[in-house]
Design an enzyme around this catalytic site. Structure first.
Site, short mmCIF file in Angstrom:
data_model
loop_
_atom_site.label_atom_id
_atom_site.label_comp_id
_atom_site.label_asym_id
_atom_site.label_seq_id
_atom_site.Cartn_x
_atom_site.Cartn_y
_atom_site.Cartn_z
N PHE A 149 9.59 -5.10 -2.33
CA PHE A 149 10.87 -5.53 -2.89
C PHE A 149 11.91 -5.82 -1.83
CE2 PHE A 149 11.60 -0.95 -2.41
CZ PHE A 149 12.89 -0.91 -1.91
N LYS A 173 1.31 -11.79 -5.12
CA LYS A 173 1.72 -10.77 -6.09
C LYS A 173 2.96 -10.10 -5.52
CE LYS A 173 1.98 -6.97 -7.15
NZ LYS A 173 3.24 -6.19 -7.51
N GLU A 176 7.66 -6.56 -8.62
CA GLU A 176 8.21 -6.85 -9.94
C GLU A 176 9.69 -6.49 -10.03
OE1 GLU A 176 6.07 -2.81 -10.17
OE2 GLU A 176 5.90 -4.73 -9.12
N ARG A 177 10.25 -5.88 -8.98
CA ARG A 177 11.68 -5.53 -9.01
C ARG A 177 12.58 -6.73 -8.75
NH1 ARG A 177 11.46 0.03 -5.37
NH2 ARG A 177 9.87 1.11 -6.59
N SER A 226 4.40 1.00 1.03
CA SER A 226 4.34 2.38 1.51
C SER A 226 2.98 2.68 2.11
CB SER A 226 4.63 3.35 0.36
OG SER A 226 3.55 3.35 -0.56
N CYS A 281 11.88 -1.92 6.61
CA CYS A 281 10.82 -1.18 7.31
C CYS A 281 11.11 -1.11 8.80
CB CYS A 281 9.46 -1.81 7.06
SG CYS A 281 9.31 -3.50 7.64
N GLU A 383 9.70 8.81 5.36
CA GLU A 383 10.60 7.65 5.32
C GLU A 383 11.58 7.81 4.16
OE1 GLU A 383 10.04 2.87 5.78
OE2 GLU A 383 8.70 3.89 4.40
#
Length: 500
Positions: A149, A173, A176-177, A226, A281, A383
């Site tokens: 996201f 893909k 979805e957020r 993640s 990140c 994190e």
């Protein structure tokens, strides 16, 4: 309620799974749209569309594929403001940050515009008697990217730009957020001249991910997210005979030596630790000052700097950063602040409970600052991915060097110093994949490669640059001999060629 559909075979596709996820406006906390979640059958439909497009696209010469990339770049630039505002409305980052998100992705598209040169193979004339050896790079087929996201434009373009330019067809893909920008990018790719089926966008959750990882026609998967999920993607994809690169989490450190320019350090830390609400990140959530004097000065300067930072809605041109992406993520970040207090770290500035007037239901978190954080603390080990900066004090250069080197993550690290020898030694010895020297966010330019070490990356090949070309292609090596029957004995037999 606006519905966000899949994009399959060059057109918007309304799925029939009956499953949806809410897309929120992080500034207000309100649901602004629903995104469809794909079934296995719908994912298969996209894969079949990509497979049908592969033969024609892969046989298109590289120069013509490059022209599509040139036109795609032009179209994205022409629609930059629309894309950035759309991105900000779903993610929450300020519009200037969203433009940066798009621009860094476009830099990889610029690299892909030179794909005819990057695809050239090797040639050896006379490798043996009358024998030549040459290699060629060929596309894999249908390939896929699963993206997070936090960079809904940059990371998809990192993946599909190179993958499509070398002749593959692509299934994206996205998260979805914030799914709208990836769909818009696919539309622009079609407008740029890519045939239908070359770039498909399928929304979904774990069911969609597993459909990609197990589909026999998907030959490679690139993932960013993640570390736990990256490990799962790597294991599952490899078990299903796919080429996989899976980038995971990070806990990037900034080492501050006593001779560093503190004015520049504070400026860089403010942007690198708190920019985009820490949802990067390559953010810099840990600062390691060397020596008590350096640590005390850094803390004092950061305490003075933090109140000058403006948290605002994503359309506020004066805001340094906006809300985090969802209510769940806000709760998670504030939970890590709670954990830091429980660990025994000193919470110098507390960003919990921050509220923006007129947007009280938005997902805002104020900047937080911890001091006296130690490597044993859970909040240091994991994190946080929010606007939280932790100070870990080191007594010496060697201690500072050991902290990022021993950490489970190895994505990025920075050192701030005016001592060239110390910087050179640090860059050579630190056990981390990407190093910045007086550069707080050391994301390499597009013609180099991006990739971390340890639990920050699973797989052997990095993102973009020539590493990207290698990941998205397979090498074929040809050994050729054209004998002349008049010059060779009729009874001569072919033997394995050697240099002898």
């Amino acid at each position: 309620m606006r519905d966000i559909h899949h994009f399959i075979d060059g057109v918007s596709f309304t799925g029939s799974s009956g499953r949806f996820a809410d897309v929120f406006n992080p500034n207000t906390g309100e649901v602004q749209a629903r995104v469809q979640l794909a079934s296995v059958a719908e994912m298969d439909r996209a894969v079949q569309a990509a497979q049908n497009a592969f033969e024609g696209w892969s046989s298109t010469n590289p120069q013509r594929r490059a022209r599509v990339m040139f036109e795609f770049k032009r179209l994205v630039e022409a629609n930059m403001t629309e894309l950035a505002e759309l991105l900000s409305s779903e993610h929450g980052k300020v519009v200037a940050d969203s433009k940066g998100d798009i621009q860094r992705g476009l830099e990889v598209i610029e690299f892909a515009c030179g794909i005819p040169h990057a695809l050239k193979g090797e040639y050896t004339w006379g490798a043996g008697p009358g024998i030549d050896v040459y290699s060629m790079r060929q596309p894999l087929g249908v390939v896929s990217g699963i993206t997070p996201f936090n960079f809904p434009a940059m990371i998809p373009m990192w993946m599909f730009g190179v993958a499509i330019a070398v002749g593959n067809t692509f299934i994206l893909k996205p998260s979805e957020r914030d799914p709208s920008v990836p769909v818009r990018l696919a539309e622009l790719m079609m407008e740029a001249g890519a045939p239908a089926g070359v770039l498909n966008v399928v929304h979904g959750n774990k069911q969609a991910v597993d459909a990609i990882l197990t589909h026999p026609l998907v030959h490679a998967v690139s993932f960013v997210g993640s570390s736990d999920i990256a490990h799962y993607v790597y294991q599952t994809g490899a078990a299903n005979h796919k080429r996989v690169q899976a980038m995971g989490g990070a806990k990037n450190h900034g080492i501050v030596l006593p001779d560093a320019d503190m004015d520049q350090v504070i400026k860089d830390l403010s942007g690198a630790a708190y920019g985009s609400a820490g949802e990067r990140c390559m953010a810099l959530p840990v600062v390691v000052p060397v020596g008590k004097k350096t640590a005390d000065e850094l803390r004092e300067r950061m305490v003075a700097e933090i109140p000058t930072m403006r948290v605002g809605v994503s359309t506020d041109a004066g805001a340094h950063y906006g809300p985090v992406v969802t209510a769940q993520h806000k709760a998670r970040v504030e939970g890590w602040i709670d954990q830091g207090v429980k660990d025994g770290a000193e919470l110098v500035v507390d960003g919990r409970g921050f509220s923006l007037q007129g947007h009280e239901r938005g997902y805002f978190i104020g900047p937080s600052l911890f001091d006296h954080v130690t490597p044993e603390m859970e909040s240091y080990k994991e994190e946080i991915f929010g606007p939280v900066l932790q100070i870990v004090r080191a007594a010496s250069f060697e201690e500072a060097l050991s902290l990022p080197s021993k950490h489970q993550y190895g994505n990025g690290v920075a050192i701030f110093t005016q001592n060239g020898r110390a910087a050179r030694d640090f860059a050579a010895r630190v056990n981390v994949g990407m190093v910045g020297i007086n550069v707080p966010i050391p994301v390499p330019v597009a013609y180099h490669t991006f990739g971390g070490w340890k639990r920050s990356a699973f797989g052997d090949t990095n993102q973009h640059g020539m590493e990207g070309v290698r990941f998205w292609t397979k090498t074929k090596t040809v050994t050729a001999r054209w004998p002349d029957s008049e010059l060779e004995h009729a009874d001569s037999s072919f033997v394995i060629p050697t240099m002898g």
